[in-house]
Design a protein around this motif. Structure first.
Motif, PDB file in Angstrom:
ATOM      1  N   ALA B 114       0.834  -1.203   0.000  1.00 20.78           N
ATOM      2  CA  ALA B 114       0.000   0.000   0.000  1.00 20.78           C
ATOM      3  C   ALA B 114       0.866   1.249   0.000  1.00 20.78           C
ATOM      4  O   ALA B 114       0.577   2.225  -0.692  1.00 20.78           O
ATOM      5  N   LEU B 115       1.947   1.237   0.783  1.00 18.86           N
ATOM      6  CA  LEU B 115       2.796   2.427   0.872  1.00 18.86           C
ATOM      7  C   LEU B 115       3.677   2.579  -0.365  1.00 18.86           C
ATOM      8  O   LEU B 115       3.939   3.687  -0.816  1.00 18.86           O
ATOM      9  N   ALA B 116       4.128   1.461  -0.908  1.00 18.65           N
ATOM     10  CA  ALA B 116       5.013   1.547  -2.077  1.00 18.65           C
ATOM     11  C   ALA B 116       4.234   1.550  -3.384  1.00 18.65           C
ATOM     12  O   ALA B 116       4.797   1.728  -4.457  1.00 18.65           O
ATOM     13  N   ARG B 117       2.909   1.358  -3.283  1.00 21.39           N
ATOM     14  CA  ARG B 117       2.048   1.285  -4.472  1.00 21.39           C
ATOM     15  C   ARG B 117       2.623   0.331  -5.511  1.00 21.39           C
ATOM     16  O   ARG B 117       2.822   0.684  -6.682  1.00 21.39           O
ATOM     17  N   TYR B 121      -0.407  -4.090  -5.456  1.00 23.78           N
ATOM     18  CA  TYR B 121      -1.403  -3.174  -4.906  1.00 23.78           C
ATOM     19  C   TYR B 121      -2.336  -2.699  -6.008  1.00 23.78           C
ATOM     20  O   TYR B 121      -3.561  -2.741  -5.879  1.00 23.78           O
TER      21      TYR B 121
END
Ligand SMILES: Nc1ncnc2c1ncn2[C@@H]1O[C@H](COP(=O)(O)OP(=O)(O)OP(=O)(O)O)[C@@H](O)[C@H]1O
Ligand SMILES: [Mg+2]
Lengths: 337, 255
Positions: B114-117, B121
């Motif tokens: 989610a954070l690194a897309r 994701y």
């Protein structure tokens, strides 16, 4: 095209700030105000994860900031300088540029772990009870530091400024400004990504109806751990930057007053609005500076402002909306993911 | 293996016995009812099945698994979904987000993605979005995807709650008084909707309902409880003519 607007603006701001600091166009005082703005943005937007998006009432933010202030300070003093308590430098000062960010990271990780202290009781309690537990955790952190005389106890700890000097020795640049800029952008960007993913929206579901969240498939305990750790880890990052800007930390700086300041920023900006947290951090920093000559009276005016704000606009400047919700047309010009 | 087995479950709150010696077995595919007067313990049964309460005595097996040690979200992940007697949507999120969130246990990516897309994701979110729109379309809610449930009429809110329950692809759907607060045209629609869902999604539905015409026209097997005790079970016809049931609903004087 919109994809590039934000990076271009940020790059321009970055170049402008560094250029003007380097070229002496803005003096050290203005530079420090700008740096505190960045630190405040990190603090308010990270507290917003828990108090805004997740809707818990945590008062322990200054405690996590303290952990994040002390750990990297101790690390950088131990690794890079000759110190009475920690002995001679372990590594060559030329490595400062690599070691400093690692120290910051260490502080953030330590603060995130301290966040567990609050996350676990939050499984069973919320509201007033959780507020009390978080205040307790703040005092646990504070009095632990006060009682370790090796790190200065209540007198505080200094010496980490050398790490900054070493970085400037290697390459002559306003390094603290650079790191604060990077960390601020990183923080806002990470939080944005978190709360706009279906995963992260689990914490918004917790705020709106925790029972429904648990029953409709959100692992609420896990999400609380994630949110508290992310929030406190970022507070730790801010703490590390804060310590290295000042060159001196003492446990008194991380009391309930600091927590209140951060909360004021979150509620002023709007709970659950990142734009709000950023705006209010900037506004708050400027206001505090402007009121510096008033000294202690400032602490009459700030709460008064808060009371007035809560009365006339309880949802804060932005409510829970972002800039692009208020001006949908802006979406044509920029996107931020 | 049975889909759901409730084995002599008793639930005690303080001194109050809200449910006593409750037994049930679903093999899968049923559309059954649970009725009883106010405070009989019906919602308590659903809270037990969805894991929100843990039985004081007895055992609940879902797909052969003992659910007593499982948290509600785990039970949901196994395939139990429900609606609530007093609607519990996330009222300040869009309808679309409400539906999406029901996939929280089957996201297909983690925090780092989610954070690194990451690609993972992107793919997973696209899939979640796609199936959310499919559900909304199927329940004729697509027009309201970006509305907040708070701003929708009551009947639509009920429908959104059913859509959210279906989004997790459950095998057992628990409906707690789906007709409560609806007007007669809405109720007509609801009966059709439930029948359609039962056929289309091939799932087991168990519903609590006070409106007798709804229960009688939909359910093939009905269980009746009163003061926590099972007083009757059978087909709609048997239930309607059962003297104990009539007594529980209308009081002794009716006989
Ligand atoms: N968490 C709880 N704590 C204490 N008592 C409870 C709890 N949940 C339910 N009860 C009690 O158990 C009894 C059964 O309640 P329940 O909600 O299951 O009834 P119901 O059959 O769903 O009634 P209604 O038709 O009004 O919805 C009631 O007397 C209720 O007060
Ligand atoms: Mg009920």
């Amino acid at each position: 095209m919109q994809r590039f607007t934000v990076p271009i603006l940020l790059a321009a701001l970055f170049a402008g700030l560094i250029g003007m600091s380097q070229g002496g166009m803005i003096d050290l005082y203005i530079q420090s105000v700008i740096m505190f703005m960045g630190i405040n943005i990190i603090l308010s937007s990270s507290l917003n994860i828990v108090n805004g998006y997740m809707g818990e009432f945590s008062c322990g933010h200054a405690g996590f900031m303290a952990v994040g202030a002390y750990v990297p300070s101790l690390l950088s003093v131990w690794l890079l300088t000759d110190d009475r308590v920690f002995g001679p430098a372990v590594l060559s000062p030329e490595l400062a540029l690599v070691i400093f960010p690692l120290c910051l990271l260490g502080g953030a990780v330590a603060a995130a772990l301290a966040g567990l202290l609050v996350a676990i009781p939050s499984f069973k309690t919320r509201d007033d009870y959780l507020a009390i537990i978080t205040i307790a955790s703040l005092y646990i952190v504070k009095s632990t530091i006060e009682n370790i005389s090796a790190i200065g106890g209540p007198r505080g700890f200094m010496g980490m400024r050398s790490a900054v000097v070493f970085m400037e020795d290697v390459i002559e640049l306003p390094w603290m400004m650079i790191w604060i800029f990077i960390c601020t952008v990183f923080t806002v960007w990470i939080i944005r990504r978190f709360v706009s993913s279906t995963y992260g929206k689990g914490i918004i579901a917790i705020r709106q109806d925790e029972v429904a969240a648990e029953i409709m498939s959100v692992n609420t305990n896990k999400m609380k751990v994630v949110a508290f750790m992310l929030s406190s880890g970022l507070a730790g990052l801010a703490g590390g930057l804060f310590a290295h800007v000042l060159g001196y930390v003492n446990p008194g700086a991380f009391g309930i007053l600091k927590t209140t300041e951060i909360m004021v920023m979150v509620y002023l900006g709007g709970m659950g609005s990142l734009t709000g947290s950023v705006l209010s951090a900037v506004l708050f920093t400027v206001l505090m500076e402007a009121m510096r000559p008033l000294q202690i009276i400032k602490w009459v005016i700030v709460p008064l402002m808060l009371i007035i704000l809560m009365h006339f606009r309880p949802e804060g400047i932005m409510g829970n909306r972002e800039l692009s919700d208020i001006f949908p047309r802006l979406r044509r010009w920029f996107q931020f993911k | 293996m049975a889909l759901l087995e409730i084995q002599s479950v008793t639930q005690i709150f303080g001194g109050l016995c809200a449910l006593s010696d409750f037994n049930l077995r679903f093999d899968g595919g049923e559309l059954n009812g649970l009725i009883g007067p106010n405070g009989a313990g019906k919602t308590t049964v659903f809270n037990l099945v969805s894991g929100f309460y843990k039985p004081s005595q007895g055992n609940i097996l879902f797909k052969g698994r003992d659910t007593r040690r499982l948290k509600p979200h785990k039970i949901t992940a196994l395939g139990v979904a429900r609606t609530f007697q007093n609607i519990r949507l996330w009222h300040d999120m869009t309808v679309l987000d409400n539906i999406r969130l029901a996939r929280h246990q089957t996201l297909g990516y983690n925090l780092v993605d989610a954070l690194a897309r990451t690609r993972r994701y992107q793919r997973a979110e696209a899939d979640i979005e796609h199936s959310a729109h499919e559900i909304l379309e199927a329940l004729k809610l697509d027009r309201y995807a970006l509305e907040r449930p708070r701003n929708l009429p009551y009947g639509l809110q009920r429908r959104v709650e059913i859509a959210r329950a279906l989004a997790g692809k459950p095998s057992l759907l628990l409906l707690d008084e789906p007709a409560a607060g609806l007007n007669s045209t809405d109720i007509e629609g609801l009966i059709g909707l439930i029948r359609w869902i039962h056929k289309e999604f091939k799932l087991t539905i168990w519903m609590i309902e006070h409106q007798m015409d709804v229960v009688m026209s939909l359910c093939t097997w009905i269980k009746v409880i009163d003061f926590g005790a099972t007083i009757a079970e059978g087909t709609p016809d048997q239930i309607q003519n059962n003297p104990d049931v009539i007594k529980a609903y209308l009081g002794d004087g009716a006989l």
